[in-house]
Design a protein around this motif. Structure first.
Motif, PDB file in Angstrom:
ATOM      1  N   THR A 149       0.809  -1.143  -0.068  1.00  0.00           N
ATOM      2  CA  THR A 149       0.008  -0.056  -0.012  1.00  0.00           C
ATOM      3  C   THR A 149       0.823   1.217   0.100  1.00  0.00           C
ATOM      4  O   THR A 149       0.484   2.121  -0.746  1.00  0.00           O
ATOM      5  CB  THR A 149      -1.068  -0.121   1.077  1.00  0.00           C
ATOM      6  OG1 THR A 149      -1.946  -1.258   1.288  1.00  0.00           O
ATOM      7  CG2 THR A 149      -1.886   1.255   1.365  1.00  0.00           C
ATOM      8  N   VAL A 150       2.057   1.104   0.764  1.00  0.00           N
ATOM      9  CA  VAL A 150       2.822   2.484   0.786  1.00  0.00           C
ATOM     10  C   VAL A 150       3.620   2.710  -0.455  1.00  0.00           C
ATOM     11  O   VAL A 150       3.377   3.649  -1.088  1.00  0.00           O
ATOM     12  CB  VAL A 150       3.786   2.216   1.869  1.00  0.00           C
ATOM     13  CG1 VAL A 150       4.852   3.219   1.854  1.00  0.00           C
ATOM     14  CG2 VAL A 150       3.162   2.174   3.353  1.00  0.00           C
ATOM     15  N   ARG A 151       3.822   1.612  -1.165  1.00  0.00           N
ATOM     16  CA  ARG A 151       4.588   1.665  -2.300  1.00  0.00           C
ATOM     17  C   ARG A 151       3.383   2.326  -3.539  1.00  0.00           C
ATOM     18  O   ARG A 151       3.915   3.084  -4.229  1.00  0.00           O
ATOM     19  CB  ARG A 151       5.016   0.412  -2.760  1.00  0.00           C
ATOM     20  CG  ARG A 151       5.387   0.027  -4.138  1.00  0.00           C
ATOM     21  CD  ARG A 151       6.747   1.096  -4.476  1.00  0.00           C
ATOM     22  NE  ARG A 151       7.961   1.006  -3.861  1.00  0.00           N
ATOM     23  CZ  ARG A 151       8.821   1.728  -4.204  1.00  0.00           C
ATOM     24  NH1 ARG A 151       8.971   2.760  -4.866  1.00  0.00           N
ATOM     25  NH2 ARG A 151       9.946   1.314  -3.613  1.00  0.00           N
ATOM     26  N   LEU A 211       4.585   6.819   9.476  1.00  0.00           N
ATOM     27  CA  LEU A 211       3.963   7.315   8.460  1.00  0.00           C
ATOM     28  C   LEU A 211       3.074   8.490   8.755  1.00  0.00           C
ATOM     29  O   LEU A 211       2.407   8.706   9.891  1.00  0.00           O
ATOM     30  CB  LEU A 211       2.962   6.190   8.041  1.00  0.00           C
ATOM     31  CG  LEU A 211       3.427   5.070   6.963  1.00  0.00           C
ATOM     32  CD1 LEU A 211       2.753   3.747   7.076  1.00  0.00           C
ATOM     33  CD2 LEU A 211       4.074   5.517   5.731  1.00  0.00           C
ATOM     34  N   PRO A 212       2.754   9.539   7.867  1.00  0.00           N
ATOM     35  CA  PRO A 212       1.949  10.546   8.141  1.00  0.00           C
ATOM     36  C   PRO A 212       0.496  10.314   8.312  1.00  0.00           C
ATOM     37  O   PRO A 212       0.067   9.214   7.770  1.00  0.00           O
ATOM     38  CB  PRO A 212       2.373  11.618   6.955  1.00  0.00           C
ATOM     39  CG  PRO A 212       2.481  10.931   5.990  1.00  0.00           C
ATOM     40  CD  PRO A 212       3.425   9.491   6.480  1.00  0.00           C
ATOM     41  N   PHE A 213      -0.195  11.075   9.035  1.00  0.00           N
ATOM     42  CA  PHE A 213      -1.584  11.108   8.961  1.00  0.00           C
ATOM     43  C   PHE A 213      -2.351  11.647   8.143  1.00  0.00           C
ATOM     44  O   PHE A 213      -1.689  12.540   7.123  1.00  0.00           O
ATOM     45  CB  PHE A 213      -2.055  11.827  10.316  1.00  0.00           C
ATOM     46  CG  PHE A 213      -1.697  11.062  11.653  1.00  0.00           C
ATOM     47  CD1 PHE A 213      -2.588   9.852  12.134  1.00  0.00           C
ATOM     48  CD2 PHE A 213      -0.736  11.372  12.505  1.00  0.00           C
ATOM     49  CE1 PHE A 213      -2.024   9.395  13.537  1.00  0.00           C
ATOM     50  CE2 PHE A 213      -0.324  10.829  13.512  1.00  0.00           C
ATOM     51  CZ  PHE A 213      -1.141   9.871  14.059  1.00  0.00           C
ATOM     52  N   THR A 214      -3.653  11.200   7.734  1.00  0.00           N
ATOM     53  CA  THR A 214      -4.426  11.967   6.632  1.00  0.00           C
ATOM     54  C   THR A 214      -5.592  12.383   7.568  1.00  0.00           C
ATOM     55  O   THR A 214      -6.194  11.587   8.330  1.00  0.00           O
ATOM     56  CB  THR A 214      -4.685  10.768   5.509  1.00  0.00           C
ATOM     57  OG1 THR A 214      -3.684  10.032   5.175  1.00  0.00           O
ATOM     58  CG2 THR A 214      -5.516  11.441   4.334  1.00  0.00           C
ATOM     59  N   THR A 235      -5.639   2.564   8.589  1.00  0.00           N
ATOM     60  CA  THR A 235      -4.938   2.213   7.186  1.00  0.00           C
ATOM     61  C   THR A 235      -5.442   1.136   6.431  1.00  0.00           C
ATOM     62  O   THR A 235      -5.720   0.123   7.017  1.00  0.00           O
ATOM     63  CB  THR A 235      -3.312   2.261   7.499  1.00  0.00           C
ATOM     64  OG1 THR A 235      -2.880   3.280   8.235  1.00  0.00           O
ATOM     65  CG2 THR A 235      -2.431   1.887   6.274  1.00  0.00           C
ATOM     66  N   SER A 236      -5.714   1.461   5.235  1.00  0.00           N
ATOM     67  CA  SER A 236      -6.381   0.627   4.343  1.00  0.00           C
ATOM     68  C   SER A 236      -5.183  -0.482   3.731  1.00  0.00           C
ATOM     69  O   SER A 236      -4.089  -0.117   3.491  1.00  0.00           O
ATOM     70  CB  SER A 236      -7.074   1.062   3.145  1.00  0.00           C
ATOM     71  OG  SER A 236      -6.195   1.497   2.187  1.00  0.00           O
ATOM     72  N   ILE A 248      -3.759   6.195   4.099  1.00  0.00           N
ATOM     73  CA  ILE A 248      -2.789   6.043   5.249  1.00  0.00           C
ATOM     74  C   ILE A 248      -3.027   6.719   6.477  1.00  0.00           C
ATOM     75  O   ILE A 248      -3.101   7.900   6.455  1.00  0.00           O
ATOM     76  CB  ILE A 248      -1.431   6.635   4.451  1.00  0.00           C
ATOM     77  CG1 ILE A 248      -1.084   5.918   3.236  1.00  0.00           C
ATOM     78  CG2 ILE A 248      -0.148   6.472   5.536  1.00  0.00           C
ATOM     79  CD1 ILE A 248      -0.504   4.553   3.353  1.00  0.00           C
ATOM     80  N   ARG A 249      -3.241   5.986   7.535  1.00  0.00           N
ATOM     81  CA  ARG A 249      -3.366   6.514   8.884  1.00  0.00           C
ATOM     82  C   ARG A 249      -4.562   7.805   8.886  1.00  0.00           C
ATOM     83  O   ARG A 249      -4.296   8.775   9.049  1.00  0.00           O
ATOM     84  CB  ARG A 249      -2.323   7.018   9.524  1.00  0.00           C
ATOM     85  CG  ARG A 249      -0.998   6.075   9.731  1.00  0.00           C
ATOM     86  CD  ARG A 249       0.108   6.380  10.439  1.00  0.00           C
ATOM     87  NE  ARG A 249      -0.202   6.336  11.898  1.00  0.00           N
ATOM     88  CZ  ARG A 249       0.651   6.935  12.859  1.00  0.00           C
ATOM     89  NH1 ARG A 249       1.715   7.872  12.525  1.00  0.00           N
ATOM     90  NH2 ARG A 249       0.491   6.634  14.247  1.00  0.00           N
TER      91      ARG A 249
END
Ligand code: ADP
Ligand code: ZN
Length: 431
Positions: A25-27, A59-62, A284-285, A294-295
């Motif tokens: 997901t991060v990628r 990871l940063p928040f959304t 986070t999905s 993400i977050r």
């Protein structure tokens, strides 16, 4: 259980699976969503730095505003040609929040929702009446695809048309009702007026969610309808309904951890909190293609429960959400959610389960009035009895919640009924 190999996986197994999916997901967001790429670069984070769930807090928040700023499609990680559906959440002010799905996303969501219906004990032999709104709201179609995936018979009636709902419920032999708890209450009330004996009908399961409700409301609905009522939680930003679902132990909602990682953070410091502590839910999905998050900070307050559940599922549970931080009232320094007031009113049990909170500001003070309906009989009774009841409710609210509120007993059927999410707060303050 619909997916026992996943739903009863070992904790290590789940963490490992989450780690793999998290890296993907991060990628995916780094490569495809400029917003995330920029956010990662600002803090010097490379996708390769995330190797397992332990790295999540790097990871940063959304937040919701990020969705508004990127309206409508700029947070999507796939080209528009890959989208097969969009949904949008109401967004009472300004632009709505828009979310998108690929064909795989829709498939995964259907599997997830089928699992949720099964958790409540539904099978392919059930007839599921879906009285959540259909349309841009995720509730109707989310449930629809899930119940269909389970192989149940779906009645896609949507919200509203209450008399017809009840007629068809009888004629079709509906066994599962999916709608908001406030609409369920309205249906139960209308049934009595129409002379329909719901407890004697085939209805046996309620899948209720999309808004806060109390455990006392569950008992009320279970008695009035002759059903077992289960709580389902979700939000458009994360997928829609199905983020978590109660099992038959009715003891918190299992988070579908193969699809999402849940955290609870301190809403002020944003520090992740350990299991058992109350704070803001963050998701986070893990599998979403079109709209990975993400977050994502939900603003919903809950607690994660790690203890093993009697049902055998190993997914962590979350406690009933009392409300979102934006629905929270601060009455003379005390934080209260409407659902806590609901719980007190229903525990006393001498009023009808219909209420509304009217907030006003007199000078610098917030004034809270609780409007609650009483029965026809009570209303035509002596004034003295009404006054007594008022005093009792006021004292109970004061002693349980620690706030003083004015109680206003109103005539039966004067508080607006809801066909979707109930409006519990009438805010007259000009803030
Ligand atoms: P909208 O923003 O239009 O209300 P959503 O359907 O996405 O659209 O709303 C999701 C929100 O609804 C959640 O963040 C939460 O506050 C609330 N919610 C959903 N399910 C539940 C539930 N079972 N209990 C309490 N609140 C819920
Ligand atoms: Zn369980």
């Amino acid at each position: 259980m619909l997916h026992p190999e996943i739903e009863t996986m070992s904790r290590e197994g789940i963490r490992e699976l989450q780690g793999i999916r998290l890296q993907e997901t991060v990628r995916r967001v780094y490569d495809n969503v400029p917003f995330y790429q920029k956010a990662f670069r600002e803090i010097g984070l490379e996708p390769g730095d995330i190797k397992s769930v332990d790295d999540l807090s790097k990871l940063p928040f959304t937040v919701k505003q990020d969705l508004r700023d990127n309206y409508p499609f700029d947070l999507f990680a796939v080209p528009k040609s890959e989208l097969v559906r969009v949904h949008a959440s109401s967004g009472t002010t300004g632009k709505p929040i828009v979310v998108g799905y690929t064909q795989n996303d829709i498939n995964n969501w259907a599997d997830l929702m089928a699992r949720c219906f099964a958790m409540a004990g539904a099978t392919k032999d059930d007839t599921v009446q879906i009285a959540y709104g259909y349309g841009l709201f995720t509730g109707g179609l989310g449930c629809h695809y899930g119940a269909e995936r389970l192989g149940a018979t779906v009645v896609p009636i949507s919200g509203g048309n209450t008399k017809r709902q009840l007629m068809l419920m009888q004629d079709f032999g509906t066994t599962v009702l999916a709608c908001t708890p406030s609409y369920a209450l309205y249906l139960a009330e209308e049934a009595v007026h129409m002379g329909i004996d719901l407890p004697a009908s085939q209805l046996r399961i309620g899948v209720f969610g999309a808004e806060p409700w109390s455990d006392n409301m569950r008992k009320e609905l279970e008695n009035k309808m002759g059903i077992d009522a289960y709580n389902i939680y979700g939000l458009s930003e994360v997928i829609g309904p199905g983020v978590s679902m109660e099992c038959q132990c009715k003891n918190g909602m299992h988070i579908n951890e193969d699809y999402f990682i849940a955290e609870v953070v301190d809403p002020e410091t944003l520090e992740p909190l350990p299991y058992g502590q109350k704070g803001e839910l963050v998701f986070t999905s893990l599998l979403k293609e079109a709209f990975p998050v993400i977050r994502y900070r939900t603003r919903d307050i809950s607690v994660l429960i790690e203890e093993k559940c009697d049902c055998g599922r190993t997914f962590v549970r979350m406690e009933r959400v009392a409300g979102r931080t934006d629905d929270m009232l601060i009455i003379r320094g005390v934080n209260v959610f409407p659902s806590q007031i609901e719980s007190v009113l229903l525990a006393i049990g001498e009023t009808e389960p219909h209420y509304q909170l009217v907030v006003d500001r007199k000078g610098a003070m917030d004034d809270l009035e609780i409007w609650v309906e009483v029965s026809d009989k009570m209303f035509s009774d002596e004034i003295r009895r009404l006054e007594e009841l008022e005093r009792k409710l006021r004292n109970e609210i004061q002693s349980v919640l620690g706030i003083s509120a004015k109680i206003k007993l109103v005539e039966p059927r004067t508080i607006p009924r809801s066909e979707g999410k109930a409006k519990r707060i009438v805010d007259k303050r000009e803030l």
